[in-house]
Scaffold this active site. Structure first.
Site, short mmCIF file in Angstrom:
data_model
loop_
_atom_site.label_atom_id
_atom_site.label_comp_id
_atom_site.label_asym_id
_atom_site.label_seq_id
_atom_site.Cartn_x
_atom_site.Cartn_y
_atom_site.Cartn_z
N TYR A 113 7.51 73.02 -42.38
CA TYR A 113 7.88 71.66 -41.80
C TYR A 113 8.02 71.67 -39.94
CZ TYR A 113 9.48 67.76 -40.52
OH TYR A 113 10.10 66.55 -40.09
N THR A 135 9.78 66.13 -34.23
CA THR A 135 11.10 65.94 -34.93
C THR A 135 11.47 67.31 -33.17
OG1 THR A 135 12.28 66.78 -36.08
CG2 THR A 135 10.10 67.97 -36.09
N GLY A 185 7.87 53.92 -44.50
CA GLY A 185 8.84 54.83 -44.21
C GLY A 185 9.98 54.31 -43.94
N GLN A 186 10.33 55.22 -43.61
CA GLN A 186 11.95 54.75 -42.15
C GLN A 186 11.55 54.02 -41.12
OE1 GLN A 186 15.54 57.22 -43.87
NE2 GLN A 186 13.97 58.22 -43.13
N VAL A 187 10.92 54.52 -39.98
CA VAL A 187 10.89 53.96 -39.08
C VAL A 187 9.44 53.30 -38.95
CG1 VAL A 187 10.11 54.70 -37.01
CG2 VAL A 187 11.32 56.44 -38.01
#
Length: 297
Positions: free
Chosen positions: A125, A101, A11-13
């Site tokens: 989400y 988030t 993933g991105q992180v």
């Protein structure tokens, strides 16, 4: 050396964490095949095999619109799995760092949210991420829940890559001008996480939720303008970029299954006050990102 377990390696992180955390210990980064967050047994087995001193959970269900049609899967990944990680971390005496988030808020407060403000997610989400936070809190132990915002990188699907691509394919783009956030480069998040872990004694005494994103905030529309401006200046190519047209979210909403919080901007004072950690401004992060990234053509 301390073993650091990083679920979500692709993933991105997670991708950025592998290099950011390397100086701090032995990093074991796992993908979905090695730790399936929708399978509780897989989560427990991977942690028990690794026996980490630190777990940095960079995995999660992040498809905001898809979650409206797959709420049960989103809950397994974003609620049940983090709860199990918290249980296993507590059993091992390990530290758990988990990314959440700003979508846990409804964005209606009218000022930057602090960690103690009431949550009220407006989509499935956001609900799954909030219940994940609560699952970790219910277990206790040594944990940090870090609420990020508008994450982007050179990998996967994100707003910056989408704008860079569409700005070269289309003559005009419509971007919402009434949704605000703090765009955060995944590399900056990973480096700031590593800085947190360099304070292990302090971390052990300050479990809780912290807002953790770039300094400053901006609307989607203005951010899109800045992406194109910086990319254009960096590349030296002044022609062939799309014109950006502002549009209200209510006008754009019919295209999206999930609602979005319009102004979930968060205050980062708590993490600065507690740990001395302050991420750089979103504009500085964007310039650094685009300086080493070739825009799609």
């Amino acid at each position: 050396m301390t073993t650091i377990l990083v679920p979500g390696r692709t993933g991105q992180v997670g991708w950025e964490l592998q290099s950011a955390l390397a100086p701090l210990g032995t990093v074991i980064a796992l993908d979905r095949k090695q730790m399936d967050l929708s399978n509780p047994d897989s989560v427990r087995r991977a942690i028990r095999d690794a026996k980490p001193g630190i777990i940095v959970n960079a995995a999660g269900y992040t498809a905001v619109d898809k979650a409206e049609a797959e709420p049960e899967l989103a809950m397994k990944v974003n609620e049940v799995a983090p709860g199990i990680m918290a249980e296993e971390a507590k059993r091992l005496g390990a530290i758990l760092i988990h990314y959440s988030t700003d979508y846990v808020f409804d964005g209606k407060l009218g000022r930057p949210y602090v960690e103690e403000d009431a949550t009220n997610p407006v989509n499935k989400y956001g609900i799954s991420k909030l219940t994940g936070e609560r699952a970790i809190e219910a277990v206790g132990g040594k944990y940090l829940i870090l609420r990020a915002s508008w994450v982007y990188s050179s990998r996967g699907s994100n707003f910056v890559l989408t704008i860079l691509r569409l700005a070269r394919e289309q003559a005009e783009l419509s971007v919402v001008d009434d949704q605000t956030g703090s765009p955060s480069w995944a590399r900056s998040l990973a480096q700031a996480t590593a800085d947190l872990l360099r304070r292990p004694d302090l971390i052990r005494g300050y479990s809780g939720i912290y807002h953790f994103s770039a300094a400053g905030h901006i609307s989607r529309y203005d951010f899109a303008q800045e992406i194109i401006r910086i990319a254009r200046d960096t590349s030296g190519e002044t022609d062939g970029w799309a014109k950006i047209r502002p549009i209200g979210f209510d006008q754009y909403r019919p295209r999206l299954p999930a609602r979005r919080p319009l102004n979930p901007v968060t205050s980062k004072d708590k993490v600065k006050r507690t740990f001395g950690i302050e991420m750089t401004h979103w504009e500085s992060q964007l310039k650094s990102f685009l300086s080493g990234f070739a825009a799609p053509r």
